[in-house]
Design a protein around this motif. Structure first.
Motif, PDB file in Angstrom:
ATOM      1  N   SER A   1       0.827  -1.198   0.000  1.00 47.93           N
ATOM      2  CA  SER A   1       0.000   0.000   0.000  1.00 47.93           C
ATOM      3  C   SER A   1       0.866   1.256   0.000  1.00 47.93           C
ATOM      4  O   SER A   1       0.557   2.237  -0.670  1.00 47.93           O
ATOM      5  N   ARG A   2       1.968   1.210   0.757  1.00 51.15           N
ATOM      6  CA  ARG A   2       2.885   2.361   0.772  1.00 51.15           C
ATOM      7  C   ARG A   2       3.539   2.557  -0.580  1.00 51.15           C
ATOM      8  O   ARG A   2       3.754   3.686  -1.027  1.00 51.15           O
ATOM      9  N   LEU A   3       3.855   1.434  -1.270  1.00 47.25           N
ATOM     10  CA  LEU A   3       4.548   1.511  -2.549  1.00 47.25           C
ATOM     11  C   LEU A   3       3.592   1.741  -3.711  1.00 47.25           C
ATOM     12  O   LEU A   3       4.019   2.156  -4.793  1.00 47.25           O
ATOM     13  N   GLY A   4       2.303   1.441  -3.498  1.00 51.29           N
ATOM     14  CA  GLY A   4       1.339   1.558  -4.584  1.00 51.29           C
ATOM     15  C   GLY A   4       1.544   0.511  -5.650  1.00 51.29           C
ATOM     16  O   GLY A   4       1.312   0.743  -6.831  1.00 51.29           O
ATOM     17  N   ASN A   5       2.010  -0.681  -5.278  1.00 52.15           N
ATOM     18  CA  ASN A   5       2.338  -1.719  -6.252  1.00 52.15           C
ATOM     19  C   ASN A   5       1.938  -3.073  -5.677  1.00 52.15           C
ATOM     20  O   ASN A   5       2.657  -3.656  -4.882  1.00 52.15           O
ATOM     21  N   PHE A   6       0.766  -3.571  -6.087  1.00 48.62           N
ATOM     22  CA  PHE A   6       0.234  -4.790  -5.515  1.00 48.62           C
ATOM     23  C   PHE A   6       0.561  -6.011  -6.362  1.00 48.62           C
ATOM     24  O   PHE A   6       0.812  -5.913  -7.560  1.00 48.62           O
ATOM     25  N   GLY A   7       0.529  -7.186  -5.720  1.00 50.79           N
ATOM     26  CA  GLY A   7       0.747  -8.441  -6.411  1.00 50.79           C
ATOM     27  C   GLY A   7      -0.155  -9.520  -5.851  1.00 50.79           C
ATOM     28  O   GLY A   7      -1.022  -9.258  -5.026  1.00 50.79           O
ATOM     29  N   ILE A   8       0.028 -10.750  -6.321  1.00 47.84           N
ATOM     30  CA  ILE A   8      -0.736 -11.895  -5.826  1.00 47.84           C
ATOM     31  C   ILE A   8       0.243 -12.893  -5.227  1.00 47.84           C
ATOM     32  O   ILE A   8       1.241 -13.255  -5.849  1.00 47.84           O
ATOM     33  N   TYR A   9      -0.041 -13.362  -3.996  1.00 44.10           N
ATOM     34  CA  TYR A   9       0.825 -14.314  -3.307  1.00 44.10           C
ATOM     35  C   TYR A   9       0.381 -15.734  -3.621  1.00 44.10           C
ATOM     36  O   TYR A   9      -0.791 -16.080  -3.522  1.00 44.10           O
ATOM     37  N   TYR A  10       1.356 -16.580  -4.011  1.00 43.91           N
ATOM     38  CA  TYR A  10       1.116 -18.000  -4.228  1.00 43.91           C
ATOM     39  C   TYR A  10       2.088 -18.776  -3.348  1.00 43.91           C
ATOM     40  O   TYR A  10       3.288 -18.474  -3.325  1.00 43.91           O
ATOM     41  N   GLY A  11       1.589 -19.801  -2.640  1.00 42.23           N
ATOM     42  CA  GLY A  11       2.483 -20.606  -1.824  1.00 42.23           C
ATOM     43  C   GLY A  11       1.736 -21.325  -0.728  1.00 42.23           C
ATOM     44  O   GLY A  11       0.562 -21.684  -0.883  1.00 42.23           O
ATOM     45  N   ASP A  12       2.423 -21.558   0.392  1.00 43.43           N
ATOM     46  CA  ASP A  12       1.753 -22.138   1.543  1.00 43.43           C
ATOM     47  C   ASP A  12       1.737 -21.106   2.659  1.00 43.43           C
ATOM     48  O   ASP A  12       2.039 -19.938   2.440  1.00 43.43           O
ATOM     49  N   GLU A  13       1.402 -21.537   3.873  1.00 43.10           N
ATOM     50  CA  GLU A  13       1.252 -20.555   4.943  1.00 43.10           C
ATOM     51  C   GLU A  13       2.577 -20.039   5.479  1.00 43.10           C
ATOM     52  O   GLU A  13       2.611 -19.109   6.290  1.00 43.10           O
ATOM     53  N   THR A  14       3.683 -20.615   5.036  1.00 42.35           N
ATOM     54  CA  THR A  14       4.991 -20.180   5.533  1.00 42.35           C
ATOM     55  C   THR A  14       5.894 -19.584   4.461  1.00 42.35           C
ATOM     56  O   THR A  14       6.728 -18.730   4.751  1.00 42.35           O
TER      57      THR A  14
END
Length: 304
Positions: A280-293
């Protein structure tokens, strides 16, 4: 100089910069013109600057290169036809489009997710494109989800949710955002969490709508923000949603700071909130893929 609430402007930048955009201005005779942008990004918050790229071969090149201002319109998910209209050659792209002059004079399209009315701050020649840097003189945004474009096709939040319909072992959660703050609920153990449900009987889109309705606040489903699998092999899908003003029935909108994160017991949700605060501070969002760690964040494709 125009003064803005930095938090509101940062929220508008961060939420909408990955969508399909239409850039507009007036020619010397006062006729509105516009095109679908192939690049749009924030440049600065102080002063508030945005940039768009215009091909040197564009029929609009001379008009935009000499214009005193322009507007960036972030299209909503139901404006595919508007995107197509401004992406194709036409004698009058505005003939079937509702619009009005913005506070700084540039054409603002009706029904968009957000708009930024700008004065020209600087132009930069960059190879086969001209970079237009605009100073934001006025802006506004709604909770309407933006229209995305990736790999030659339009992408909408509604289509993403429908694609997950009736899958077993899926937990749907809502990252409900307003002005840079996230709606956090009591997790029942003295900590904080986000709205979530495992009820997928009627699909992910219905589950997400019920989560929002349960908070008794008006919000629109947004794009998938995080996908991960927990130790029980359950799939977690979190959607980033935009909320209007109003008090929720449960919980409160909270700024994501270190003291807040200390009250979030679920490590995966804590990591997601920490990432949201950073992006939010950077104004550059993405999508996270993976597991809980562990996993990776794939940047969202910018508008075409």
């Amino acid at each position: 100089m125009t003064d803005f609430d930095p938090r509101a402007l940062r929220s508008a930048f961060g939420t909408f910069l990955t969508g399909v955009t239409v850039v507009t201005t007036h020619d010397k005779s006062g006729r509105p013109i516009g095109f679908t942008a192939n690049s749009f990004s924030s440049v600065s918050l102080d002063p508030p600057l945005v940039s768009v790229c215009l091909a040197n071969t564009s029929s609009n090149f001379n008009t935009f290169s000499e214009a005193a201002g322009f507007a960036v319109n972030i299209l909503s998910e139901d404006q595919i036809s508007v995107s197509n209209t401004f992406a194709r050659p036409s004698q009058d792209r505005f003939s079937g489009v509702e619009w009005k002059p913005g506070p700084n004079g540039a054409p603002i399209l009706a029904g968009v997710s957000a708009w930024f009315d700008c004065s020209v701050f600087k132009t930069v020649e960059a190879g086969d494109h001209l970079i237009l840097i605009g100073r934001v003189e006025a802006f506004d945004h709604s909770i309407a989800p933006g229209l995305g474009y990736a790999r030659g096709a339009y992408v909408t939040p509604a289509a993403e949710a429908r694609a997950l319909n009736r899958r077993a072992g899926v937990v749907v959660s809502a990252l409900i955002e307003r002005d840079g703050q996230i709606l956090l609920l009591d997790d029942g153990n003295g900590g904080l969490t986000i709205p979530a449900t495992e009820d997928m009987a009627n699909g992910a889109d219905t589950a997400l709508a019920q989560l929002i309705a349960g908070c008794r606040i008006k919000a629109e489903p947004g794009f998938i923000y995080s996908v991960y699998q927990d130790k029980s092999r359950r799939q977690h899908i979190s959607f980033l949603c935009q909320a209007e003003d109003g008090s929720p029935a449960n919980g409160a909108f909270t700024q994501i700071v270190e003291s807040t994160l200390m009250d979030v017991a679920d490590p995966a949700i804590c990591t997601m909130l920490e990432r949201f605060a950073r992006e939010s501070r950077l104004g550059n969002f993405g999508i996270y893929y993976g597991d809980e760690t562990s996993g990776r964040v794939k940047p969202l494709v910018r508008g075409s």
